[in-house]
Design a protein around this motif. Structure first.
Motif, PDB file in Angstrom:
ATOM      1  N   ALA A 113     -19.741   1.433   8.808  1.00 29.66           N
ATOM      2  CA  ALA A 113     -18.747   1.117   9.841  1.00 29.66           C
ATOM      3  C   ALA A 113     -18.087  -0.229   9.549  1.00 29.66           C
ATOM      4  O   ALA A 113     -16.863  -0.378   9.685  1.00 29.66           O
ATOM      5  CB  ALA A 113     -19.411   1.097  11.217  1.00 29.66           C
ATOM      6  N   GLN A 114     -18.877  -1.195   9.131  1.00 27.36           N
ATOM      7  CA  GLN A 114     -18.329  -2.507   8.808  1.00 27.36           C
ATOM      8  C   GLN A 114     -17.449  -2.432   7.556  1.00 27.36           C
ATOM      9  O   GLN A 114     -16.386  -3.054   7.500  1.00 27.36           O
ATOM     10  CB  GLN A 114     -19.471  -3.500   8.582  1.00 27.36           C
ATOM     11  N   ALA A 115     -17.857  -1.641   6.572  1.00 28.18           N
ATOM     12  CA  ALA A 115     -17.056  -1.478   5.360  1.00 28.18           C
ATOM     13  C   ALA A 115     -15.714  -0.828   5.676  1.00 28.18           C
ATOM     14  O   ALA A 115     -14.676  -1.237   5.145  1.00 28.18           O
ATOM     15  CB  ALA A 115     -17.825  -0.636   4.336  1.00 28.18           C
ATOM     16  N   ILE A 116     -15.720   0.161   6.567  1.00 23.70           N
ATOM     17  CA  ILE A 116     -14.466   0.822   6.957  1.00 23.70           C
ATOM     18  C   ILE A 116     -13.548  -0.156   7.685  1.00 23.70           C
ATOM     19  O   ILE A 116     -12.344  -0.193   7.431  1.00 23.70           O
ATOM     20  CB  ILE A 116     -14.768   2.068   7.821  1.00 23.70           C
ATOM     21  N   GLU A 117     -14.108  -0.967   8.585  1.00 24.92           N
ATOM     22  CA  GLU A 117     -13.299  -1.951   9.298  1.00 24.92           C
ATOM     23  C   GLU A 117     -12.630  -2.926   8.334  1.00 24.92           C
ATOM     24  O   GLU A 117     -11.434  -3.228   8.459  1.00 24.92           O
ATOM     25  CB  GLU A 117     -14.162  -2.719  10.296  1.00 24.92           C
ATOM     26  N   HIS A 118     -13.376  -3.417   7.353  1.00 24.94           N
ATOM     27  CA  HIS A 118     -12.814  -4.345   6.371  1.00 24.94           C
ATOM     28  C   HIS A 118     -11.738  -3.667   5.525  1.00 24.94           C
ATOM     29  O   HIS A 118     -10.700  -4.272   5.228  1.00 24.94           O
ATOM     30  CB  HIS A 118     -13.917  -4.910   5.470  1.00 24.94           C
ATOM     31  N   ALA A 119     -11.988  -2.429   5.142  1.00 22.38           N
ATOM     32  CA  ALA A 119     -11.012  -1.710   4.318  1.00 22.38           C
ATOM     33  C   ALA A 119      -9.719  -1.468   5.076  1.00 22.38           C
ATOM     34  O   ALA A 119      -8.622  -1.681   4.537  1.00 22.38           O
ATOM     35  CB  ALA A 119     -11.603  -0.382   3.845  1.00 22.38           C
ATOM     36  N   VAL A 120      -9.809  -1.050   6.316  1.00 20.19           N
ATOM     37  CA  VAL A 120      -8.610  -0.784   7.110  1.00 20.19           C
ATOM     38  C   VAL A 120      -7.854  -2.086   7.369  1.00 20.19           C
ATOM     39  O   VAL A 120      -6.617  -2.118   7.274  1.00 20.19           O
ATOM     40  CB  VAL A 120      -8.991  -0.068   8.421  1.00 20.19           C
ATOM     41  N   ALA A 121      -8.565  -3.165   7.650  1.00 21.44           N
ATOM     42  CA  ALA A 121      -7.900  -4.450   7.872  1.00 21.44           C
ATOM     43  C   ALA A 121      -7.175  -4.910   6.606  1.00 21.44           C
ATOM     44  O   ALA A 121      -6.038  -5.394   6.674  1.00 21.44           O
ATOM     45  CB  ALA A 121      -8.911  -5.500   8.313  1.00 21.44           C
ATOM     46  N   TYR A 122      -7.802  -4.739   5.462  1.00 25.41           N
ATOM     47  CA  TYR A 122      -7.172  -5.117   4.189  1.00 25.41           C
ATOM     48  C   TYR A 122      -5.929  -4.274   3.927  1.00 25.41           C
ATOM     49  O   TYR A 122      -4.884  -4.801   3.547  1.00 25.41           O
ATOM     50  CB  TYR A 122      -8.181  -4.954   3.052  1.00 25.41           C
ATOM     51  N   LEU A 123      -6.036  -2.969   4.152  1.00 21.47           N
ATOM     52  CA  LEU A 123      -4.900  -2.088   3.906  1.00 21.47           C
ATOM     53  C   LEU A 123      -3.767  -2.337   4.890  1.00 21.47           C
ATOM     54  O   LEU A 123      -2.594  -2.238   4.526  1.00 21.47           O
ATOM     55  CB  LEU A 123      -5.350  -0.629   3.941  1.00 21.47           C
ATOM     56  N   GLN A 124      -4.080  -2.655   6.136  1.00 15.59           N
ATOM     57  CA  GLN A 124      -3.027  -2.969   7.104  1.00 15.59           C
ATOM     58  C   GLN A 124      -2.288  -4.244   6.715  1.00 15.59           C
ATOM     59  O   GLN A 124      -1.094  -4.375   6.958  1.00 15.59           O
ATOM     60  CB  GLN A 124      -3.620  -3.118   8.508  1.00 15.59           C
ATOM     61  N   GLN A 125      -3.003  -5.170   6.072  1.00 12.03           N
ATOM     62  CA  GLN A 125      -2.373  -6.418   5.645  1.00 12.03           C
ATOM     63  C   GLN A 125      -1.562  -6.232   4.367  1.00 12.03           C
ATOM     64  O   GLN A 125      -0.437  -6.711   4.264  1.00 12.03           O
ATOM     65  CB  GLN A 125      -3.447  -7.483   5.412  1.00 12.03           C
ATOM     66  N   LYS A 126      -2.120  -5.519   3.384  1.00  8.97           N
ATOM     67  CA  LYS A 126      -1.490  -5.409   2.070  1.00  8.97           C
ATOM     68  C   LYS A 126      -0.480  -4.262   1.950  1.00  8.97           C
ATOM     69  O   LYS A 126       0.477  -4.363   1.200  1.00  8.97           O
ATOM     70  CB  LYS A 126      -2.557  -5.227   0.977  1.00  8.97           C
ATOM     71  N   ALA A 127      -0.719  -3.166   2.649  1.00  6.13           N
ATOM     72  CA  ALA A 127       0.146  -1.997   2.501  1.00  6.13           C
ATOM     73  C   ALA A 127       0.390  -1.331   3.854  1.00  6.13           C
ATOM     74  O   ALA A 127      -0.011  -0.189   4.086  1.00  6.13           O
ATOM     75  CB  ALA A 127      -0.490  -1.008   1.540  1.00  6.13           C
ATOM     76  N   PRO A 128       1.071  -2.015   4.745  1.00  3.78           N
ATOM     77  CA  PRO A 128       1.263  -1.434   6.080  1.00  3.78           C
ATOM     78  C   PRO A 128       2.221  -0.239   6.090  1.00  3.78           C
ATOM     79  O   PRO A 128       2.121   0.621   6.953  1.00  3.78           O
ATOM     80  CB  PRO A 128       1.825  -2.593   6.900  1.00  3.78           C
ATOM     81  N   ARG A 129       3.136  -0.170   5.111  1.00  2.00           N
ATOM     82  CA  ARG A 129       4.116   0.915   5.082  1.00  2.00           C
ATOM     83  C   ARG A 129       3.756   2.008   4.078  1.00  2.00           C
ATOM     84  O   ARG A 129       4.594   2.823   3.731  1.00  2.00           O
ATOM     85  CB  ARG A 129       5.499   0.355   4.751  1.00  2.00           C
ATOM     86  N   ALA A 130       2.553   2.036   3.613  1.00  2.31           N
ATOM     87  CA  ALA A 130       2.148   3.017   2.604  1.00  2.31           C
ATOM     88  C   ALA A 130       2.152   4.426   3.189  1.00  2.31           C
ATOM     89  O   ALA A 130       1.920   4.629   4.382  1.00  2.31           O
ATOM     90  CB  ALA A 130       0.760   2.693   2.075  1.00  2.31           C
ATOM     91  N   GLU A 131       2.444   5.403   2.310  1.00  3.24           N
ATOM     92  CA  GLU A 131       2.412   6.799   2.751  1.00  3.24           C
ATOM     93  C   GLU A 131       0.983   7.270   2.980  1.00  3.24           C
ATOM     94  O   GLU A 131       0.709   8.043   3.892  1.00  3.24           O
ATOM     95  CB  GLU A 131       3.073   7.689   1.692  1.00  3.24           C
ATOM     96  N   ARG A 132       0.083   6.830   2.116  1.00  2.00           N
ATOM     97  CA  ARG A 132      -1.300   7.262   2.182  1.00  2.00           C
ATOM     98  C   ARG A 132      -2.222   6.131   1.781  1.00  2.00           C
ATOM     99  O   ARG A 132      -1.907   5.347   0.899  1.00  2.00           O
ATOM    100  CB  ARG A 132      -1.518   8.415   1.196  1.00  2.00           C
ATOM    101  N   TRP A 133      -3.389   6.061   2.397  1.00  2.00           N
ATOM    102  CA  TRP A 133      -4.437   5.121   2.007  1.00  2.00           C
ATOM    103  C   TRP A 133      -5.607   5.910   1.441  1.00  2.00           C
ATOM    104  O   TRP A 133      -5.897   7.021   1.889  1.00  2.00           O
ATOM    105  CB  TRP A 133      -4.938   4.334   3.202  1.00  2.00           C
ATOM    106  N   PHE A 134      -6.296   5.305   0.488  1.00  2.00           N
ATOM    107  CA  PHE A 134      -7.509   5.896  -0.086  1.00  2.00           C
ATOM    108  C   PHE A 134      -8.629   4.875   0.020  1.00  2.00           C
ATOM    109  O   PHE A 134      -8.481   3.738  -0.439  1.00  2.00           O
ATOM    110  CB  PHE A 134      -7.308   6.273  -1.553  1.00  2.00           C
ATOM    111  N   ILE A 135      -9.723   5.268   0.627  1.00  2.00           N
ATOM    112  CA  ILE A 135     -10.881   4.376   0.784  1.00  2.00           C
ATOM    113  C   ILE A 135     -12.099   5.093   0.212  1.00  2.00           C
ATOM    114  O   ILE A 135     -12.436   6.194   0.641  1.00  2.00           O
ATOM    115  CB  ILE A 135     -11.131   4.026   2.266  1.00  2.00           C
TER     116      ILE A 135
END
Length: 104
Positions: A59-81
């Motif tokens: 759960a903590q790893a997912i939170e960090h990944a989503v926060a990083y992706l929201q900061q670095k690629a907010p307009r991305a079509e797709r995210w991969f974690i």
């Protein structure tokens, strides 16, 4: 040619077969070693053993990944974690940039 044609071809067949077998042995050994790359790396670097003992909750790893992706690629079509697993302690994230973003 002091030997017959049949013996010459048998000699050639034997040595070509041995050469091919040695190459295949190296390919299969390399493939096996690459499959166990994480375990071999851990075995070769004992200082990494401390990182293996304290896994991060998913759960903590997912939170960090989503926060990083929201900061670095907010307009991305797709995210991969890719979350940490038993064989890999690293978390990987990636994204697909929107079309016409100028990165292609």
């Amino acid at each position: 040619m002091r030997e017959g044609f049949r013996q010459s071809i048998a000699w050639l067949h034997t040595w070509c077969g041995l050469l091919v077998c040695w190459v295949l042995l190296l390919v299969f050994a390399g493939g096996t070693a690459s499959y166990y790359k994480e375990e071999i790396s851990l075995w070769m670097m004992p200082e990494l053993h401390a990182t293996r003992s304290a896994p991060v909750p998913q759960a903590q790893a997912i939170e960090h990944a989503v926060a990083y992706l929201q900061q670095k690629a907010p307009r991305a079509e797709r995210w991969f974690i890719t979350l940490p697993a038993e064989r890999s302690v690293a978390m990987r994230v990636g994204w697909v940039a929107p079309a016409g973003d100028g990165n292609g």
